[in-house]
Design an enzyme around this catalytic site. Structure first.
Site, PDB file in Angstrom:
ATOM      1  N   HIS A  36       0.951  -1.239   0.237  1.00 25.86           N
ATOM      2  CA  HIS A  36      -0.002  -0.154   0.010  1.00 25.86           C
ATOM      3  C   HIS A  36       0.943   1.316  -0.059  1.00 25.86           C
ATOM      4  CE1 HIS A  36      -3.487  -2.729   1.095  1.00 25.86           C
ATOM      5  NE2 HIS A  36      -4.151  -1.663   0.985  1.00 25.86           N
ATOM      6  N   ASN A  56       8.144  -4.038   2.747  1.00 24.02           N
ATOM      7  CA  ASN A  56       7.009  -3.912   2.958  1.00 24.02           C
ATOM      8  C   ASN A  56       6.464  -4.214   4.612  1.00 24.02           C
ATOM      9  OD1 ASN A  56       4.040  -3.148   2.572  1.00 24.02           O
ATOM     10  ND2 ASN A  56       3.749  -5.465   2.243  1.00 24.02           N
TER      11      ASN A  56
END
Length: 207
Positions: free
Chosen positions: A109, A140
Site C-alpha cells: 500500500h 513492506n
C-alpha cells in the site's frame, strides 16, 4: 484547501538532496543524494474518499498519492478487507491480481489501509491497485511498516497530518505481470504538520 497542502508536501518530497544512513524515526529521516524525480510529471488525476492520486499509466501505479489524516480517524470502526481491486476511476485501467501472482512481491500500500479503519468506503478504496506498488516482503513488512507507525504517531501528536507518498522510478528493478507493473528502486514519504501555528515538514526516501 487540502490540494494546497498536497502541493506543499509533494514539493517537499521532490526537494530532498542530502544523504543519511540513520534508521527511520521522527528525528532522522532517511534520504539519499542526487535524486532525480519528475516533479512536474502529470498523470491522470483521481480523487477518492480518503486520498488523491496522479496515475502513471506507463508504470501501472501512481506517481504519487496524497491525503489528510486526522487523529479521530484512527479509531477502528472497520476491519481490513484484503480485497484488491482495479481502480474504476482510472480510465486507462490499472494492475490486477494476476500481475502479482508468483512475482515474489507484496502488494504494498502507498496510503496504508490502517489509516482507513474509520470508514468502510475509505477502507474499500485503499485496496484499489492505483494505491498499490510491488514491494519486497521484507521492505513492506519492515521499514515501510515502521514509517506507517510513525505517521500514525504524528497524527495523534499533532491531530492532523498531511502526507504524500511516491514510488521513485529513477531506476526500474523489473516489470511484473501481463500489465508490466514497474518495480521501483525506492519510495518516498513526506509529512506536513502544524505545530503551535507553525507548519513543519519532513521526508523519508528509502531504497
Amino acid at each position: 484547501m487540502k490540494n494546497i497542502f498536497y502541493l506543499l508536501i509533494i514539493s517537499l518530497l521532490f526537494s530532498c538532496s542530502e544523504t543519511s544512513t540513520n534508521e527511520p524515526d521522527e528525528e532522522n529521516p532517511i534520504v539519499y543524494s542526487n535524486l532525480h524525480l519528475a516533479a512536474n510529471t502529470i498523470g491522470e488525476y483521481v480523487e477518492h474518499t480518503h486520498y488523491s492520486l496522479s496515475y502513471a499509466e506507463q508504470y501501472e501505479q501512481s506517481y504519487w498519492v496524497a491525503y489528510e489524516l486526522l487523529s479521530s480517524e484512527l479509531v477502528q470502526n472497520y476491519e481490513r478487507t484484503d480485497k484488491f481491486l482495479k481502480d474504476p476511476k482510472v480510465t486507462t485501467g490499472t494492475a490486477e491480481n494476476s500481475d502479482f501472482v508468483g512475482s515474489g512481491y507484496d502488494r504494498g500500500h502507498l496510503m496504508p489501509a490502517a489509516v482507513c479503519v474509520w470508514d468502510s468506503v475509505a477502507m474499500y478504496e485503499s485496496f484499489y491497485y492505483s494505491n498499490i506498488s510491488p514491494q519486497n516482503p521484507s521492505f513492506n513488512r519492515g521499514v515501510w511498516s515502521r514509517l506507517e507507525d510513525i505517521e500514525r504517531d504524528l497524527a495523534m501528536k499533532y491531530d492532523t497530518i498531511w502526507v504524500a507518498i511516491t514510488p521513485i522510478f529513477e531506476t526500474i528493478i523489473e516489470y511484473i505481470g501481463e500489465n508490466e507493473v514497474a518495480v521501483p528502486s525506492a519510495y518516498g514519504r513526506a509529512f506536513l504538520v502544524k505545530d503551535n501555528g507553525i507548519y513543519k515538514g519532513g521526508f523519508y526516501i528509502i531504497e
